[in-house]
Each structure stands twice: as C-alpha cells, then as structure tokens.
Design a protein around this motif. Sequence first.
Motif, PDB file in Angstrom:
ATOM      1  N   LEU A  47       0.621  -1.288  -0.035  1.00 59.62           N
ATOM      2  CA  LEU A  47       0.122   0.012  -0.032  1.00 59.62           C
ATOM      3  C   LEU A  47       0.891   1.113   0.001  1.00 59.62           C
ATOM      4  N   MET A  89      -3.363   9.397   1.274  1.00 60.01           N
ATOM      5  CA  MET A  89      -3.220   8.255   2.111  1.00 60.01           C
ATOM      6  C   MET A  89      -4.129   8.741   3.593  1.00 60.01           C
ATOM      7  N   LEU A 171      -5.499   5.670  -0.536  1.00 66.16           N
ATOM      8  CA  LEU A 171      -4.967   4.573   0.147  1.00 66.16           C
ATOM      9  C   LEU A 171      -5.399   4.896   1.467  1.00 66.16           C
ATOM     10  N   ASP A 173      -5.091   2.627   5.006  1.00 69.82           N
ATOM     11  CA  ASP A 173      -4.448   1.777   6.060  1.00 69.82           C
ATOM     12  C   ASP A 173      -4.903   1.418   7.301  1.00 69.82           C
TER      13      ASP A 173
END
Length: 258
Positions: A47, A89, A171, A173
């Motif tokens: 990622l 992100m 993205l 996480d």
Amino acid sequence: MAKRLDLKDVDIYYGSFQAVDGVTLSIPPNSVTAFIGPSGCGKSTVLRALNRMHEVVPGARVEGEVLLDGEDIYAPNVDPVSVRRTIGMVFQRPNPFPTMSIRDNVVAGLKLQGVKNKKVLDEVAERSLRGANLWNEVKDRLNKPGGSLSGGQQQRLCIARAIAVQPEVLLMDEPCSALDPISTLAIEDLIANLKKQYTIVIVTHNMQQAARVSDQTAFFNLRATGEPGRLVEIGDTEKVFSTPTEKATEDYISGRFG
C-alpha cells in the motif's frame, strides 16, 4: 478523475531485506480494492509503495513497475511529492494536527502548496468536510482544535484533509482499527460514496469489512517467517470469499490460520 493502478513484478526491499516478492495486480478506477492477509505479509508495505510513502524509511526501494494510468510513478523524472498529492493516504490511527483548527487541518495541504486566498480555502474546507460527511457535525466549530473531535470524527477529518488536495486515488491503511463499531460503519458508508469519485485501496484485518466495502480483494501471505510476502490471489470480492482459487485463501478466510 479516478485513475487506474497497475503493479508489474513489484519487489520491495528495506535495505537488504526483501519484504515483498513479485506482486502483479491491477486496481480499476472508481472501485474499492481490499488487501487482506496475516500480519507481516506485506500488504501495508505494498500500500505504501503505491504512493512512494515507504521511501521515508532509509534504504527502502522498489523494483518493478507501479503504473498510474500507464505512467510509472517511479520514473526518474517523477517527483514523489506530486505522486503523494495525486495518491492520498489515510493512516491507521487518526492523525489530525491537534492544536490546529478543524478548518486549518482540512486545508493544510493547500497552504503548503501556497494557496492563500481565504475564500478559496473556506470553499475547499466546506466541500471536503461535506465529502467526508463531517460538515453538519462541525460547521459551527470550525475554529476549534482538530484534537477536540471524537476518534471517528478525527478519522473523517483526516479523510477530508486527504481529499482537499483533489487526489485521484485514496489509500487507507486499516482506517477503522482504532474506532468503535458506530464510527466504523460511518467510515464504511463514506468509502462507498467516495468510490464514485476516487479509486480506493484499503488494508484491513477485518474479513467482514473487506466483504462489505470492497469490489475486489487481494489476499497476501508469506511461505514462512522471514520470507517475503507475496500475492496469493486477487479477484472479485464475492468470488474470493465464496469460492477462492487457492486453498491458503480459503483457510485464511475461514479462520483456520492468521
């Protein structure tokens, strides 16, 4: 416009240690792709390689190709900062700037780019907070510190900050791992709405979450401790969860290991 990502024979290293071996996969635009697998299998490393965030670790490097609409983001003439602007992100734990106001948290990226026009910044702040489904909860306290929000609100604030610079890929996480079930549901509903505008890749340890939010699922594993992580299979989420191609995928999804 949301963009397509393609990985071709990607190997990822931290110094002499190979963390990921030979990953090839495609991530279509305006979709949610979930990365699942046991801890240490390389899914978060992959990622972070998608927007060159892993480079903040000294000695980290990528071999192979990571293509954004056919353009290699690791080409010598490509600026990593511009990559991270295009591919935003959201991290595992909400990380707003605690003493900065809610409004200033959202537009921090724009200010770094040199945008100073208050009207523009105010418009972007409202649009981004609406996009993160947070506007109605904070519109009367935009000057309060970002750290004054609840955990779930802080995570949505971080999503607002990420989309304020108008990326094409998001993205995430493990964005819900630190949140309660109600906040998790709010983030999942938000992901479903955001994919209309963005390409989304999410790492999650929650099998049910992957099944609920993603269009396709990639299962990562490693052959043994100390071995590099690898992609075992990728496919439509419904198929991966109902009739996976690989036995290792079935064992993981059914809870036999991991």
